[in-house]
Design a protein around this motif. Structure first.
Motif, PDB file in Angstrom:
ATOM      1  N   ASN A 153     -53.835  53.114   5.976  1.00 23.51           N
ATOM      2  CA  ASN A 153     -54.278  54.502   5.739  1.00 23.51           C
ATOM      3  C   ASN A 153     -53.271  55.527   6.251  1.00 23.51           C
ATOM      4  OD1 ASN A 153     -56.539  53.457   4.571  1.00 23.51           O
ATOM      5  ND2 ASN A 153     -57.952  54.135   6.137  1.00 23.51           N
ATOM      6  N   ASP A 154     -52.027  55.374   5.884  1.00 27.79           N
ATOM      7  CA  ASP A 154     -50.944  56.302   6.262  1.00 27.79           C
ATOM      8  C   ASP A 154     -50.665  56.350   7.765  1.00 27.79           C
ATOM      9  OD1 ASP A 154     -50.560  57.054   3.576  1.00 27.79           O
ATOM     10  OD2 ASP A 154     -52.160  58.548   3.734  1.00 27.79           O
ATOM     11  N   THR A 155     -51.080  55.328   8.493  1.00 26.49           N
ATOM     12  CA  THR A 155     -50.871  55.268   9.934  1.00 26.49           C
ATOM     13  C   THR A 155     -50.291  53.901  10.297  1.00 26.49           C
ATOM     14  OG1 THR A 155     -52.767  56.725  10.287  1.00 26.49           O
ATOM     15  CG2 THR A 155     -52.015  55.461  12.181  1.00 26.49           C
ATOM     16  N   TYR A 156     -49.269  53.910  11.146  1.00 31.04           N
ATOM     17  CA  TYR A 156     -48.648  52.652  11.561  1.00 31.04           C
ATOM     18  C   TYR A 156     -49.330  52.091  12.801  1.00 31.04           C
ATOM     19  CZ  TYR A 156     -44.880  53.129   8.220  1.00 31.04           C
ATOM     20  OH  TYR A 156     -44.165  53.217   7.059  1.00 31.04           O
ATOM     21  N   LEU A 157     -49.591  50.772  12.754  1.00 30.79           N
ATOM     22  CA  LEU A 157     -50.167  50.036  13.872  1.00 30.79           C
ATOM     23  C   LEU A 157     -49.167  48.969  14.297  1.00 30.79           C
ATOM     24  CD1 LEU A 157     -53.715  49.370  12.377  1.00 30.79           C
ATOM     25  CD2 LEU A 157     -53.089  51.177  13.961  1.00 30.79           C
TER      26      LEU A 157
END
Length: 161
Positions: free
Chosen positions: A142-146
């Motif tokens: 969702n457009d977020t890096y983990l």
């Protein structure tokens, strides 16, 4: 000394899905919050495809841990030895539940080795089990890096035979 718990490990059934999904979300939002910010936690939880999650649990060897018939954890592994999910309820951390689930899955696996993509939070747990970090990676949800770690361990039970 740790208090002995009456833990039951049993196969997953489809009726467990709703409880497991809630356990998954609650665990991420509480246990993983020390290593990931609120945007990352939301992306991790809200980025889940429920149908894909359900199919994964059904297609893999999936085990559920229960105390007094209440689900307190779950884990699944595919035939190649890939450990996809391992989650323990936020109120039942550090009681040996994750170890019991991993022990059961690894023991019944015929894979030559095991692999997982570990969160920052679970990395030390896997290192204590003999897994080695192969690489650090950034996964987009969702457009977020983990951040997570590809970790591997040989299946010494199979290798000894």
């Amino acid at each position: 000394m740790k208090k002995k718990i009456d833990l039951e490990i049993r196969p997953y059934v489809e009726a467990d899905l709703k409880i497991i999904l809630q356990l998954f979300k609650d665990t991420i939002y509480t246990v993983n919050k020390k290593d990931y910010d609120s945007k990352q936690l939301a992306a991790w939880v809200e980025g889940i495809n429920v149908e894909k999650f359900k199919t994964s649990l059904l297609c893999h060897e999936t085990l559920v841990a229960c105390i007094n018939h209440q689900i307190v954890g779950f884990a699944d592994m595919d035939k190649t030895g890939y450990l996809d999910h391992l989650y323990v309820h936020k109120d039942h951390q550090r009681k040996g539940i994750a170890s019991a689930l991993c022990d059961a899955l690894e023991k019944q696996s015929k894979a030559l080795g095991f692999e997982t993509h570990s969160s920052i939070t679970a990395c030390r747990f896997f290192e204590k089990r003999g897994y080695k970090i192969i690489k650090k990676q950034e996964v987009l949800r969702n457009d977020t890096y983990l951040t997570n770690f590809v970790m591997k361990k040989e299946n010494f039970t199979i290798l000894k035979k």
